[in-house]
Design a protein around this motif. Structure first.
Motif, PDB file in Angstrom:
ATOM      1  N   PRO A 320      16.767  29.826  18.041  1.00 19.30           N
ATOM      2  CA  PRO A 320      15.914  30.861  17.430  1.00 19.30           C
ATOM      3  C   PRO A 320      14.442  30.554  17.655  1.00 19.30           C
ATOM      4  O   PRO A 320      14.029  29.390  17.657  1.00 19.30           O
ATOM      5  CB  PRO A 320      16.279  30.800  15.941  1.00 19.30           C
ATOM      6  N   ARG A 321      13.650  31.588  17.834  1.00 12.01           N
ATOM      7  CA  ARG A 321      12.229  31.424  18.116  1.00 12.01           C
ATOM      8  C   ARG A 321      11.314  31.921  17.006  1.00 12.01           C
ATOM      9  O   ARG A 321      10.130  31.635  17.001  1.00 12.01           O
ATOM     10  CB  ARG A 321      11.882  32.156  19.421  1.00 12.01           C
ATOM     11  N   HIS A 322      11.853  32.669  16.069  1.00  7.49           N
ATOM     12  CA  HIS A 322      10.993  33.303  15.061  1.00  7.49           C
ATOM     13  C   HIS A 322      11.384  32.971  13.635  1.00  7.49           C
ATOM     14  O   HIS A 322      10.746  33.464  12.704  1.00  7.49           O
ATOM     15  CB  HIS A 322      11.022  34.825  15.251  1.00  7.49           C
ATOM     16  N   LEU A 323      12.412  32.162  13.414  1.00  4.30           N
ATOM     17  CA  LEU A 323      12.876  31.868  12.061  1.00  4.30           C
ATOM     18  C   LEU A 323      12.077  30.699  11.483  1.00  4.30           C
ATOM     19  O   LEU A 323      12.457  29.544  11.623  1.00  4.30           O
ATOM     20  CB  LEU A 323      14.378  31.551  12.074  1.00  4.30           C
ATOM     21  N   ASP A 324      10.967  31.013  10.845  1.00  8.85           N
ATOM     22  CA  ASP A 324      10.073  29.996  10.295  1.00  8.85           C
ATOM     23  C   ASP A 324      10.588  29.539   8.931  1.00  8.85           C
ATOM     24  O   ASP A 324      10.590  30.320   7.976  1.00  8.85           O
ATOM     25  CB  ASP A 324       8.659  30.583  10.162  1.00  8.85           C
ATOM     26  N   PRO A 325      11.021  28.287   8.792  1.00  5.77           N
ATOM     27  CA  PRO A 325      11.562  27.841   7.495  1.00  5.77           C
ATOM     28  C   PRO A 325      10.498  27.703   6.421  1.00  5.77           C
ATOM     29  O   PRO A 325      10.824  27.624   5.238  1.00  5.77           O
ATOM     30  CB  PRO A 325      12.178  26.472   7.832  1.00  5.77           C
ATOM     31  N   ASN A 326       9.222  27.687   6.806  1.00  5.12           N
ATOM     32  CA  ASN A 326       8.159  27.477   5.833  1.00  5.12           C
ATOM     33  C   ASN A 326       7.756  28.743   5.086  1.00  5.12           C
ATOM     34  O   ASN A 326       6.889  28.684   4.209  1.00  5.12           O
ATOM     35  CB  ASN A 326       6.928  26.887   6.536  1.00  5.12           C
ATOM     36  N   VAL A 327       8.344  29.896   5.423  1.00  5.94           N
ATOM     37  CA  VAL A 327       8.026  31.125   4.700  1.00  5.94           C
ATOM     38  C   VAL A 327       9.222  31.609   3.880  1.00  5.94           C
ATOM     39  O   VAL A 327       9.217  32.732   3.394  1.00  5.94           O
ATOM     40  CB  VAL A 327       7.556  32.238   5.668  1.00  5.94           C
ATOM     41  N   LEU A 328      10.242  30.753   3.721  1.00  5.09           N
ATOM     42  CA  LEU A 328      11.427  31.165   2.973  1.00  5.09           C
ATOM     43  C   LEU A 328      11.109  31.491   1.519  1.00  5.09           C
ATOM     44  O   LEU A 328      11.824  32.270   0.885  1.00  5.09           O
ATOM     45  CB  LEU A 328      12.502  30.074   3.045  1.00  5.09           C
ATOM     46  N   ASP A 329      10.043  30.895   0.977  1.00  6.42           N
ATOM     47  CA  ASP A 329       9.662  31.197  -0.399  1.00  6.42           C
ATOM     48  C   ASP A 329       8.975  32.545  -0.527  1.00  6.42           C
ATOM     49  O   ASP A 329       8.690  32.990  -1.645  1.00  6.42           O
ATOM     50  CB  ASP A 329       8.733  30.102  -0.956  1.00  6.42           C
ATOM     51  N   THR A 330       8.661  33.186   0.589  1.00  6.24           N
ATOM     52  CA  THR A 330       8.045  34.515   0.588  1.00  6.24           C
ATOM     53  C   THR A 330       9.021  35.473   1.259  1.00  6.24           C
ATOM     54  O   THR A 330       9.017  35.620   2.484  1.00  6.24           O
ATOM     55  CB  THR A 330       6.704  34.509   1.340  1.00  6.24           C
ATOM     56  N   PRO A 331       9.902  36.117   0.491  1.00  9.44           N
ATOM     57  CA  PRO A 331      10.975  36.910   1.093  1.00  9.44           C
ATOM     58  C   PRO A 331      10.507  37.965   2.081  1.00  9.44           C
ATOM     59  O   PRO A 331      11.156  38.176   3.110  1.00  9.44           O
ATOM     60  CB  PRO A 331      11.653  37.549  -0.126  1.00  9.44           C
ATOM     61  N   ALA A 332       9.383  38.630   1.797  1.00 11.19           N
ATOM     62  CA  ALA A 332       8.917  39.683   2.713  1.00 11.19           C
ATOM     63  C   ALA A 332       8.621  39.106   4.091  1.00 11.19           C
ATOM     64  O   ALA A 332       8.985  39.696   5.123  1.00 11.19           O
ATOM     65  CB  ALA A 332       7.681  40.360   2.132  1.00 11.19           C
ATOM     66  N   GLU A 333       7.968  37.937   4.133  1.00 14.44           N
ATOM     67  CA  GLU A 333       7.662  37.310   5.416  1.00 14.44           C
ATOM     68  C   GLU A 333       8.923  36.758   6.079  1.00 14.44           C
ATOM     69  O   GLU A 333       9.087  36.844   7.299  1.00 14.44           O
ATOM     70  CB  GLU A 333       6.646  36.186   5.212  1.00 14.44           C
ATOM     71  N   ALA A 334       9.816  36.179   5.280  1.00 14.51           N
ATOM     72  CA  ALA A 334      11.054  35.644   5.846  1.00 14.51           C
ATOM     73  C   ALA A 334      11.891  36.762   6.470  1.00 14.51           C
ATOM     74  O   ALA A 334      12.463  36.595   7.557  1.00 14.51           O
ATOM     75  CB  ALA A 334      11.852  34.925   4.757  1.00 14.51           C
ATOM     76  N   LEU A 335      11.944  37.916   5.808  1.00 16.50           N
ATOM     77  CA  LEU A 335      12.693  39.040   6.365  1.00 16.50           C
ATOM     78  C   LEU A 335      12.037  39.561   7.638  1.00 16.50           C
ATOM     79  O   LEU A 335      12.730  40.008   8.563  1.00 16.50           O
ATOM     80  CB  LEU A 335      12.810  40.161   5.323  1.00 16.50           C
ATOM     81  N   ALA A 336      10.702  39.515   7.691  1.00 19.64           N
ATOM     82  CA  ALA A 336      10.016  39.917   8.923  1.00 19.64           C
ATOM     83  C   ALA A 336      10.371  38.971  10.075  1.00 19.64           C
ATOM     84  O   ALA A 336      10.578  39.413  11.216  1.00 19.64           O
ATOM     85  CB  ALA A 336       8.505  39.941   8.693  1.00 19.64           C
ATOM     86  N   CYS A 337      10.451  37.663   9.770  1.00 11.66           N
ATOM     87  CA  CYS A 337      10.867  36.697  10.797  1.00 11.66           C
ATOM     88  C   CYS A 337      12.296  36.979  11.257  1.00 11.66           C
ATOM     89  O   CYS A 337      12.600  36.932  12.455  1.00 11.66           O
ATOM     90  CB  CYS A 337      10.769  35.268  10.245  1.00 11.66           C
ATOM     91  N   ALA A 338      13.189  37.262  10.302  1.00 10.51           N
ATOM     92  CA  ALA A 338      14.576  37.561  10.653  1.00 10.51           C
ATOM     93  C   ALA A 338      14.668  38.835  11.483  1.00 10.51           C
ATOM     94  O   ALA A 338      15.497  38.939  12.399  1.00 10.51           O
ATOM     95  CB  ALA A 338      15.414  37.702   9.376  1.00 10.51           C
ATOM     96  N   MET A 339      13.799  39.813  11.186  1.00  8.66           N
ATOM     97  CA  MET A 339      13.804  41.050  11.955  1.00  8.66           C
ATOM     98  C   MET A 339      13.369  40.799  13.397  1.00  8.66           C
ATOM     99  O   MET A 339      13.981  41.312  14.348  1.00  8.66           O
ATOM    100  CB  MET A 339      12.860  42.051  11.298  1.00  8.66           C
ATOM    101  N   ARG A 340      12.340  39.981  13.578  1.00  9.29           N
ATOM    102  CA  ARG A 340      11.896  39.651  14.937  1.00  9.29           C
ATOM    103  C   ARG A 340      12.989  38.917  15.707  1.00  9.29           C
ATOM    104  O   ARG A 340      13.203  39.173  16.902  1.00  9.29           O
ATOM    105  CB  ARG A 340      10.629  38.796  14.876  1.00  9.29           C
TER     106      ARG A 340
END
Length: 560
Positions: A320-340
């Motif tokens: 994976p290239r976009h799954l940033d583990p450091n934004v997991l505490d911010t669901p909106a950003e984590a979902l954006a990473c998962a979408m990418r």
């Protein structure tokens, strides 16, 4: 039993302190996560603004460990130079001491007020940001309450022969005390909590000031060990930031350890109270580190690159290239990473589908092997996205985030199914055709090529619907499902007409031809599902496609 009660009270107070720190960090990250990340980028102009940004950021987050992990993520993606990241960390180490300074004063009366305000804000607001700020207030109140409880719980330890014997063993073994405190801080992942615990012991008279100074040194070093090991499995760029931070703390800690006597003497002039003396030393430790290493950031960065050199790595298509583990505490950003990452998965599936016609039309065995390898990458990527979404769902998701979570998980699952159909079904048909040296008729090839092109176009449309959530595009995608059903019937009629004519190519490839059409239609069905949640939310879907029967009409109430 009194000893057991004391241990349990101390343990409970420490855990409450850790939980309070976590609540503050989580609440602020969720409320202002994107703003804090933009602030880091804005402060990265030079080492001095970076240092100031680190002070402010960690003064808010109350965790230099969280800042270190955030900077490691930035450095691994090339968003911030290593020397600037190290300057931010020097500021972060100073920033985390500000909270300790505030909490070292007698603020017990603030605790019930903060908890009450936080609970009221959390329960009486529907806004996510207000609820997160309520969580911050509750966390601050719990931290203050835990310090009060810890001081009361630790009081009996002064009369405990066993505890006094342990501390007596450490009294003149300052190196051992540093190692002990570093290990304990690494275990709890919070230098702030360790410092406050040592401060509480000192204010209760349980430990001597010099031993407290050694324990503070160990807490500072342990606070740098935690993020370094947390990044041990990541790429080299991410590991260099916590390594540089660990080097600065070990060097400064070793230097100050040699002068505990004079340091105690100097700090006593500022404030002789044991708790204040230790918290002042905690701040002085980070200030000295900043003064020494801020001018040496570039050599320190070069040393980190030398100790952790870059290694050429083969490109792994399943990584994976976009799954940033450091934004997991911010669901909106984590979902954006998962979408990418889902779009990345969609591109890989599109490449597989694109190569399918090469394998089928040209009897290309190499294309079959390439698609099999690509499906393995798709499976790995799907598992990574699914695990990332599960980790994201452990946080509180608002209504919109919850809906987006389901959409992403559903679409990634359907994309993985599409990959399986291509690999397990279509490539099995291609292998059978290659093995028997069959050939499609010219008309059959043209039909398959046209059908395949429409499915490939619908895959592109599905990715656009997933990204934009546009109702017009979603309606178009669903309408294509009906068109594909008609195209399947037309292709079947044409194929049976050729069979009636006795065309040898059509006869020998009949089952393969019809199975390919069927599998391509199945793929199109999986792609179409991405449009239904969007149309349903917009009220664009009918409840049923069935026409009302005569019996249904007869059961309808009069006047309906």
């Amino acid at each position: 039993m009194q000893g057991v009660d004391t241990v349990l009270n101390v343990l409970g107070s420490v855990c409450l302190l850790l939980w309070g720190v976590r609540m503050v960090r989580t609440g602020l990250t969720r409320a202002f996560g994107a703003t804090l990340r933009r602030a880091i980028s804005a402060c990265a102009r030079n080492r001095f603004t970076a240092f100031a940004g680190g002070v402010g950021l960690t003064g808010i987050l109350q965790s230099s460990t969280a800042t270190a992990l955030l900077l490691a993520s930035f450095a691994s993606r090339g968003l911030i130079p290593l020397s600037i990241a190290l300057a931010v960390m020097l500021g972060a180490n100073v920033g985390t001491t500000l909270t300790a300074q505030v909490l070292s004063f007698n603020l017990g009366w603030v605790s019930p007020f903060m908890i009450a305000v936080g609970v009221i804000a959390f329960l009486s607001n529907s806004s996510d940001k207000a609820r997160h700020l309520g969580r911050v207030a509750i966390g601050l109140g719990l931290m203050l309450l835990s310090l009060h409880l810890l001081e009361a719980a630790a009081a009996p330890l002064r009369a405990s022969p066993a505890f006094v014997a342990v501390l007596s063993g450490l009294q003149d073994e300052y190196v051992l005390a540093v190692v002990f405190a570093a290990a304990a801080t690494w275990f709890v992942h919070s230098s702030l909590s360790s410092v406050l615990l040592v401060m509480s012991f000192a204010s209760s008279g349980i430990i001597e000031p010099k031993l407290g100074l050694a324990l503070i040194i160990g807490a500072n070093i342990g606070g740098a060990i935690a993020p370094y090991f947390d990044q041990s499995t990541t790429d080299v760029d991410a590991r260099r930031v916590p390594l540089g931070n660990l080097i600065t703390r070990v060097v400064i800690g070793a230097g100050l350890l040699c002068f505990l006597g004079p340091i105690h003497h100097w700090l006593a002039f500022i404030d002789p109270a044991p708790a204040r003396l230790l918290v002042n030393f905690h701040t002085a430790f980070s200030l000295v580190a900043a003064i020494v290493f801020l001018p040496l950031n570039d050599p320190l960065a070069a040393l980190c690159r030398r100790l952790v050199p870059s290694r050429p790595q083969a490109d792994d298509p399943g990584r994976p290239r976009h799954l940033d583990p450091n934004v997991l505490d911010t669901p909106a950003e984590a979902l954006a990473c998962a979408m990418r990452e889902t779009l990345n998965l969609g591109d890989k599936v599109a490449d597989m589908l694109r190569q399918t016609m090469d394998a089928l039309e040209n009897n290309d065995a190499r294309a079959v092997k390439a698609i099999e390898a690509a499906d393995d990458a798709v499976d790995h990527l799907y598992e990574a996205i699914k695990l990332y979404l599960v980790q994201t769902s452990r946080n509180e998701l608002g209504e919109e985030d919850g809906r987006r979570y389901v959409e992403i998980l559903t679409f990634t699952t359907n994309l993985e199914h599409v990959g399986d159909i291509i690999d397990k079904n279509l490539m099995e048909l291609a292998t059978k055709k290659i093995k028997n040296r069959y050939s499609f008729s010219a008309e059959g090839t043209a039909e398959l090529r046209a059908f395949h092109a429409r499915v490939l176009e619908n895959l592109r449309l599905a990715l656009n619907v997933f990204t934009t959530r546009d109702i017009t595009l979603a309606r178009r995608l669903v309408a294509e499902k009906t068109s594909m059903r008609e195209a399947e019937m037309h292709a079947g009629d044409s194929h049976f007409a050729r069979l009636r004519e006795g065309r040898p190519e059509s006869i020998e490839t009949s089952s393969i031809h019809m199975d390919v059409i069927r599998d391509l239609k199945r793929i199109n069905g999986h792609l179409t599902t991405v449009a239904y949640p969007i149309l349903e939310a917009a009220g664009e879907l009918a409840e049923t496609r069935l026409k009302p029967s005569d019996q249904t009409l007869m059961r309808a109430p009069a006047g309906s």
